[in-house]
Structures are given as structure tokens and as C-alpha cells.
Design a protein around this motif. Structure first.
Motif, PDB file in Angstrom:
ATOM      1  N   ASP A 307      -3.055  -6.130  10.458  1.00 34.95           N
ATOM      2  CA  ASP A 307      -1.638  -6.172  10.694  1.00 34.95           C
ATOM      3  C   ASP A 307      -1.162  -5.246  11.943  1.00 34.95           C
ATOM      4  O   ASP A 307      -1.764  -4.249  12.300  1.00 34.95           O
ATOM      5  CB  ASP A 307      -0.608  -5.768   9.657  1.00 34.95           C
ATOM      6  N   SER A 312      -1.835  -3.477   5.760  1.00 34.81           N
ATOM      7  CA  SER A 312      -1.797  -4.476   4.640  1.00 34.81           C
ATOM      8  C   SER A 312      -3.038  -4.808   3.969  1.00 34.81           C
ATOM      9  O   SER A 312      -3.037  -5.565   2.879  1.00 34.81           O
ATOM     10  CB  SER A 312      -1.347  -5.864   5.279  1.00 34.81           C
ATOM     11  N   LYS A 334       3.462  -5.393   1.219  1.00 34.14           N
ATOM     12  CA  LYS A 334       2.111  -5.561   1.572  1.00 34.14           C
ATOM     13  C   LYS A 334       1.233  -4.263   1.642  1.00 34.14           C
ATOM     14  O   LYS A 334       0.154  -4.326   1.292  1.00 34.14           O
ATOM     15  CB  LYS A 334       1.838  -6.237   2.981  1.00 34.14           C
ATOM     16  N   THR A 335       1.954  -3.128   2.182  1.00 34.82           N
ATOM     17  CA  THR A 335       1.258  -1.798   1.977  1.00 34.82           C
ATOM     18  C   THR A 335       1.021  -1.446   0.698  1.00 34.82           C
ATOM     19  O   THR A 335       0.018  -0.809   0.337  1.00 34.82           O
ATOM     20  CB  THR A 335       2.113  -0.753   2.782  1.00 34.82           C
TER      21      THR A 335
END
Length: 520
Positions: A307, A312, A334-335
Motif C-alpha cells: 500500500d 496493510s 486494513k492496518t
């Protein structure tokens, strides 16, 4: 240096009298004489009025011993008895009789009622506080509180014996007006935990330990809840380097973090890891930070996430010895998922800071995935999110110890005296200064501890040593930059000097200070 509890101090006193075949009165004489020697060495007979206020317990007995020696050496002394109860200790009564034999001016009895017409204190006088010791178990009455406030209003130099009166050793206070605000405290045999906690340290500006000869075997063999960490304690932790060693011998540190606008946090942590001695450092960051990392810190290797602006998917082929996780990370959905997936498979020792901690706070089931002795380095708000709100410093320590034992992690409570907690044990740091209250210093600490673990230090030793080096480096930088202009990068730049300082002899340190003064 060990910090003994109230109960351990009482036990040490008792064993000392038994093993050295002396009475408790003899031990009190020894303590009071040590206080006198401390004052006499500094005053050399100067006729400054000294007001010695004695309670009617053993702390008051110490004060009476001091007052007697001051009188016999010709000092200008006024002795007062804060006579608020009829329960006088045996050793107090013995020393009360002794002081009456050396002076016509017997101690003034303060009945703990009425005005303070008998107590006249000038700003240039000295007050000795020997009213209450470590055994205090209830708040002083209103009259005593007014006396303490009178001392403070006088602005006279106030010296407390063993502990500022009104403080407890094991719980918080309810009213600041019920506590003596001491300029200096002379503590017997070991300092007290309250000298290092935010809510109670302010009651003594400075402190010093007086050796009163407590049994050495007891001091050596007794395990204390808290330990004060200075150069003496960290020197045995240091790992010397062999002549033919190479970078592969000192491990590979991986720093995982960064997001758009926060790549600098990874830069600082990576530089700190390498400067602490790690053989290799790799930064795992979003693509947007690739060029800035490569250009600003060429010694580091860089792996990028797929990303552009945040992490991510934490995937790599290297085999790090320690991982620093969370600096500048952000908390994108997403992290968070990437962190969860990473923790489910990771077995490498971890140091977690910043948004790594915030993610753990939001999803506490992840705490069970952490390797044993993972190091967590929260600032106060991050700590609160992890362990919950606390009512006072003692409650905070209790909650952190419970948390540490539950998840088998090491917790660094950042502050003026940073405290490392592992299980029931506290390690209180002695280095550092207010100049460290600036952006990025936490990232530097994460990097230092990660770098030390990568070199083969055990996580607890790395944390204790790393916190010490972090603060010592800041103290060295302070000489050039002062509080306001000290920045995180300066701490990294002087880490080498912090290492060198470990091996300076006292005479070298004195010579360096004199040279610095001459230069100024």
C-alpha cells in the motif's frame, strides 16, 4: 539500589539490633548522629537558627538525638515537641530525658491547640521536620496541618528526616496541606518509593540516603519490590564486544511502522536501533516513505508494504532478531487487520509503541497473542487505554502489575522517573530530564530497546538498560541544547557518549565537569 517497604525497614531494624547486639535506642542514636554529621559538615557551626520539630514517636526520637548533638556543639537550636497524643514511644522518652540533661532550655511543648505564638520562624532559618515517620497511618489533625502550612509560608529551608511528615509509604494522600513540603529529605538506608511517583515526589525537592549500619546480610538477601536503576545497576548488564566480531553477531532489528506524514517516527526508531548497537536494521514502511528513508538514513535497509500510504500486509523474508512495532503506524482498518494477522504467526521478540498499543487497546484479545516478555512502552493515555483508569499512583502501579502478570509482558511507564514493570517488580530509572517532553523521544526509546534485544540482551535487561541509556543520552545532550531546544535526534546523536559514560571513573567525571565550567 533496593527500595524497601515499610515492613521490610522495620524488620531490618529489628534484625540489626539482634545481630549487632545493640538496643533500638542505640540504633536511634546512630541515625540521629548521622543526621547531625550531615548538617555539621555543611554548616560548620554557623549560627543560623535551627528549629527542630519532634513528634512523640521514633521519628521524633531521631529529632531529639539531632537536637542534642546540635546543642552540645554550640548551634542556635530551638526544639519543639508536637505533643498531640499521650502515646510516646520508649526511645522517644529516653532521648527526651537525655536532651533535658544537656540544656536549660527544655524542648517547648506544643499542645496542638491554640495559636502559634511560641513558634516564630524567619525565612533565613532552618526547619527540621521530625514529626511523623514511615509509620503514619492517618491524616494529621487540623492543628498539625496548620503548623505544616506555617512552615511553608515562612519559606525557611525545611529538612525532613526519613520522609516528609504527612506522607504514607504505601498509599496516596488526600490533602496536600497535610504534608510537609521539604527542600531536602535524609532517608535512612534506602530511598522511599514515594520519592519517584508523580503525585508524591513534589513533597521533597531533593533527597539523600544516610547509611545507619543496617545488617548487611539482610540488605543483600532481602528481595525488594522496587529497585532504583543507576549506572551501578546497569553496568553488569553491558555486553562487551569481541575483537573479531562482525555485524552478524549483533543481530537484525526490524522496525515496522509509518503512515503518510509519519515516516519520521520510523526513521527515528531505526536510527536509534542502529546507534544502540544492532548489527543490521530494516524498516518496514508504506511505499510513500521509501525515498525519504533511503535518502535520510542510508545505513538502513527498507522494505515497503504494497500500500502507498499505510501498512496493510506485514510480510517479509528476512529473519529479524527483534521487531519494534507501532511507531507512526496509524489505525486504519486494513492496518489493524494486518497487525492481527502478523501477531497470529509471529514468534520474534516484540517492542510495541504508539499506534501498536492503541490497536491492542481497541482489540484486547490480541494481547494473548504476544510473545512472553513483549515490551510495551505507553505514554500515560496509552497506558490508561490498556489498563483502565486509576485513582492514584499506587492504584496505577497495582493495575499495571496485574496487567503485566496476566499477559506476561514488560510495561514501561514513561515519566520523570520512568518505571519498568514486570510481574510484581518495579525498576525505577534515574536518568532523563524535562527536555525529553518533545515529539519523537518515544520512537527513539522503542528503537533503542529493539536494538538491544536484537543484540542478544534479554527483554527485561534490554528494557532497563535501554531506558537508562535513553535518559542518560538526553542528559548529555541537555548540556548543549537546554530543555526547550532538545529534540529526539539529539538523543540518538549522544547515545555513544552515554555508552562511554558507563566506564568513566568518578575522577574523570569531576574533571569533565570542571572543564565544562571553565569553558563556560
Amino acid at each position: 539500589m533496593k527500595l524497601f517497604s515499610k515492613e521490610q525497614i522495620y524488620e531490618g531494624d529489628k534484625l540489626t539490633t539482634e545481630r549487632q547486639n545493640i538496643s533500638s535506642t542505640d540504633l536511634m542514636e546512630r541515625a540521629g548522629t548521622q543526621i547531625f554529621n550531615w548538617i555539621h559538615m555543611r554548616m560548620q557551626g554557623a549560627q543560623v537558627p535551627i528549629h527542630v520539630f519532634c513528634g512523640i514517636g521514633n521519628n521524633g526520637g531521631d529529632g531529639l538525638v539531632l537536637a542534642r548533638h546540635l546543642i552540645t556543639h554550640g548551634y542556635n537550636v530551638v526544639t519543639y515537641i508536637v505533643n498531640c497524643s499521650d502515646k510516646r514511644s520508649k526511645d522517644f522518652l529516653i532521648n527526651y530525658d537525655r536532651i533535658k540533661n544537656v540544656t536549660k532550655d527544655w524542648p517547648k511543648m506544643l499542645s496542638c491547640s491554640g495559636d502559634f505564638s511560641e513558634v516564630t520562624i524567619d525565612e533565613r532559618d532552618i526547619i527540621v521536620d521530625a514529626v511523623f515517620g514511615i509509620g503514619l497511618n492517618r491524616q494529621p489533625n487540623d492543628w498539625v496541618q496548620e503548623l505544616f502550612q506555617k512552615w511553608r509560608a515562612s519559606k525557611a529551608f525545611t529538612l525532613s528526616i526519613d520522609i516528609p511528615s504527612g506522607l504514607y509509604t504505601d498509599r496516596a494522600i488526600k490533602d496536600e496541606n497535610a504534608v510537609v513540603h521539604a527542600n531536602y529529605t535524609l532517608s535512612f538506608q534506602s530511598p522511599k518509593l514515594i520519592f519517584f511517583l508523580p503525585e508524591t515526589s513534589k513533597f521533597t525537592v531533593q533527597w539523600e540516603v544516610l547509611d545507619i549500619g543496617i545488617d548487611r546480610d539482610y540488605l543483600m538477601q532481602t528481595e525488594a519490590e522496587a529497585e532504583l536503576i543507576s549506572k551501578h545497576e546497569v553496568l553488569p548488564l553491558y555486553k562487551p564486544r569481541e575483537k573479531f566480531s562482525h555485524k552478524g553477531d549483533f543481530g537484525h532489528a526490524l522496525i515496522v511502522g509509518g503512515s503518510y506524514g509519519k515516516i519520521g517516527a520510523v526513521n527515528l526508531a531505526s536510527r536509534a536501533a542502529l546507534s544502540s548497537g544492532s548489527g543490521l536494521v530494516t524498516a518496514f514502511i508504506p511505499k510513500c516513505g521509501y525515498h525519504s528513508m533511503q535518502a535520510s538514513f542510508p545505513e538502513a535497509m527498507v522494505i515497503t508494504d504494497k500500500d502507498e500510504e499505510y501498512i496493510s500486509d506485514i510480510s517479509f523474508t528476512i529473519e529479524p532478531n527483534a521487531i519494534g512495532l507501532g511507531v507512526g503506524l496509524g489505525t486504519e482498518d486494513k492496518t489493524v487487520k494486518a497487525i492481527e494477522a502478523f501477531l497470529e504467526t509471529n514468534k520474534v521478540p516484540l517492542v510495541i509503541d504508539a499506534d501498536g498499543l492503541n490497536i491492542l487497546s481497541k482489540k484486547k484479545t490480541l494481547l494473548k497473542l504476544l510473545p512472553e516478555q513483549t515490551v510495551l512502552t505507553p505514554h500515560p493515555k496509552e497506558l490508561e487505554r490498556l489498563v483502565g483508569e486509576w485513582s492514584d499512583d499506587f492504584d496505577k502501579l497495582k493495575k499495571v502489575k496485574t496487567f503485566s502478570k496476566k499477559y506476561k509482558v514488560i510495561v514501561v511507564i514513561k515519566g520523570a522517573n520512568t518505571i519498568t514493570v514486570f510481574g510484581d517488580k518495579l525498576y525505577i530509572n534515574t536518568t532523563g530530564n524535562p527536555g525529553m517532553a518533545t515529539a519523537g523521544t518515544g520512537d527513539v526509546l522503542t528503537g533503542i530497546i529493539t536494538g538491544l534485544i536484537s543484540q542478544g540482551y534479554e527483554p527485561l535487561a534490554a528494557t532497563i538498560f535501554g531506558v537508562y541509556l535513553h535518559g542518560k543520552s538526553a542528559d548529555i545532550s541537555l548540556e548543549d541544547y537546554g530543555y526547550q531546544s532538545l529534540i529526539a535526534s539529539h538523543i540518538i546523536e549522544t547515545l555513544g557518549e552515554a555508552y562511554i559514560d558507563l566506564f568513566k571513573q568518578p575522577e574523570q567525571e569531576q574533571q569533565q565537569q570542571e572543564e565544562q565550567q571553565d569553558a563556560e
